[in-house]
Design a protein around this motif. Structure first.
Motif, mmCIF file in Angstrom:
data_model
loop_
_atom_site.group_PDB
_atom_site.id
_atom_site.type_symbol
_atom_site.label_atom_id
_atom_site.label_comp_id
_atom_site.label_asym_id
_atom_site.label_seq_id
_atom_site.Cartn_x
_atom_site.Cartn_y
_atom_site.Cartn_z
ATOM 1 N N LEU A 71 46.764 48.599 39.825
ATOM 2 C CA LEU A 71 45.455 48.617 39.166
ATOM 3 C C LEU A 71 44.539 47.525 39.709
ATOM 4 O O LEU A 71 43.346 47.769 39.934
ATOM 5 C CB LEU A 71 45.632 48.464 37.653
ATOM 6 C CG LEU A 71 46.332 49.614 36.939
ATOM 7 C CD1 LEU A 71 46.558 49.270 35.469
ATOM 8 C CD2 LEU A 71 45.553 50.911 37.085
ATOM 9 N N VAL A 72 45.085 46.346 39.944
ATOM 10 C CA VAL A 72 44.293 45.254 40.520
ATOM 11 C C VAL A 72 43.836 45.638 41.927
ATOM 12 O O VAL A 72 42.678 45.407 42.301
ATOM 13 C CB VAL A 72 45.092 43.937 40.521
ATOM 14 C CG1 VAL A 72 44.397 42.871 41.356
ATOM 15 C CG2 VAL A 72 45.307 43.449 39.100
ATOM 16 N N ALA A 73 44.720 46.256 42.709
ATOM 17 C CA ALA A 73 44.364 46.678 44.064
ATOM 18 C C ALA A 73 43.264 47.737 44.052
ATOM 19 O O ALA A 73 42.476 47.825 44.995
ATOM 20 C CB ALA A 73 45.602 47.217 44.790
ATOM 21 N N ARG A 74 43.184 48.533 42.990
ATOM 22 C CA ARG A 74 42.149 49.567 42.876
ATOM 23 C C ARG A 74 40.848 49.019 42.301
ATOM 24 O O ARG A 74 39.898 49.765 42.100
ATOM 25 C CB ARG A 74 42.637 50.712 42.007
ATOM 26 C CG ARG A 74 43.761 51.481 42.665
ATOM 27 C CD ARG A 74 44.154 52.635 41.818
ATOM 28 N NE ARG A 74 43.880 53.835 42.620
ATOM 29 C CZ ARG A 74 43.793 55.039 42.134
ATOM 30 N NH1 ARG A 74 43.908 55.237 40.851
ATOM 31 N NH2 ARG A 74 43.573 56.056 42.930
ATOM 32 N N GLY A 75 40.811 47.723 41.968
ATOM 33 C CA GLY A 75 39.567 47.113 41.529
ATOM 34 C C GLY A 75 39.408 46.943 40.026
ATOM 35 O O GLY A 75 38.318 46.596 39.571
ATOM 36 N N PHE A 76 40.446 47.172 39.258
ATOM 37 C CA PHE A 76 40.340 46.940 37.817
ATOM 38 C C PHE A 76 40.119 45.455 37.582
ATOM 39 O O PHE A 76 40.728 44.614 38.224
ATOM 40 C CB PHE A 76 41.621 47.381 37.097
ATOM 41 C CG PHE A 76 41.701 48.843 36.830
ATOM 42 C CD1 PHE A 76 41.633 49.334 35.535
ATOM 43 C CD2 PHE A 76 41.856 49.749 37.865
ATOM 44 C CE1 PHE A 76 41.721 50.690 35.286
ATOM 45 C CE2 PHE A 76 41.948 51.102 37.634
ATOM 46 C CZ PHE A 76 41.872 51.582 36.336
ATOM 47 N N GLN A 77 39.235 45.147 36.633
ATOM 48 C CA GLN A 77 38.956 43.762 36.327
ATOM 49 C C GLN A 77 38.388 43.641 34.918
ATOM 50 O O GLN A 77 38.115 44.648 34.276
ATOM 51 C CB GLN A 77 37.984 43.162 37.336
ATOM 52 C CG GLN A 77 36.694 43.931 37.498
ATOM 53 C CD GLN A 77 35.849 43.364 38.627
ATOM 54 O OE1 GLN A 77 35.975 42.201 38.968
ATOM 55 N NE2 GLN A 77 34.990 44.178 39.189
#
Length: 160
Positions: A71-77
């Motif tokens: 999820l972090v790699a996909r840009g979740f923030q």
């Protein structure tokens, strides 16, 4: 290994096993302690759950870490990551409860087995193990609920 099965996140699949096996272990272990006359009927189920519950909790933690990384790699923030962090914190605590619970349950099974190869134990061993099983079972039930609720809120909280 902990990322996907048939295109679905492993975490989403394995958490259902944790939600079933950990409460079953906790409830049957307390029944084993509280109902000595049922011990012969419960011992194999409790022993199997004492092994399965920690394994599924471990896979849930590792697959949750893999899902978080994806999820972090996909840009979740932002706030969603804070919710995921809270959920993972509860999951880590649950794992740290379920492993000792499984070990103590297995020790209790051995101490109450009456098997001739089990050495004569001090009289306090079984009651101490029984109290530990009940305490860890209560903690496991609380943390299964906290972990599951925080995960469900993260996924479904704004949907309905």
């Amino acid at each position: 290994m902990f990322e996907q099965i048939l295109g679905l996140p492993v975490h989403v699949l394995v958490v259902h096993a944790v939600v079933v096996f950990v409460p079953l272990l906790a409830l049957l272990a307390v029944a084993y302690v509280a109902l000595p006359r049922w011990r012969r009927r419960l011992d194999w189920a409790v022993a199997i759950l004492a092994v399965l519950a920690p394994i599924t909790a471990f896979v849930a933690v590792k697959s949750g870490e893999a899902l978080n990384d994806a999820l972090v790699a996909r840009g979740f923030q932002g706030p969603i990551l804070d919710q995921i962090f809270e959920h993972s914190r509860y999951g880590d605590i649950l794992f740290r409860i379920v492993v000792p619970l499984g070990i103590v349950v297995l020790l209790l099974l051995v101490s109450t087995s009456g098997h001739r190869r089990v050495p004569k134990l001090p009289t306090l061993v079984t009651p101490v193990l029984a109290v530990a099983v009940v305490g860890l079972s209560v903690a496991a039930l609380v943390y299964v609920w906290l972990t599951g609720h925080s995960g469900a809120e993260t996924v479904w909280g704004t949907t309905l």
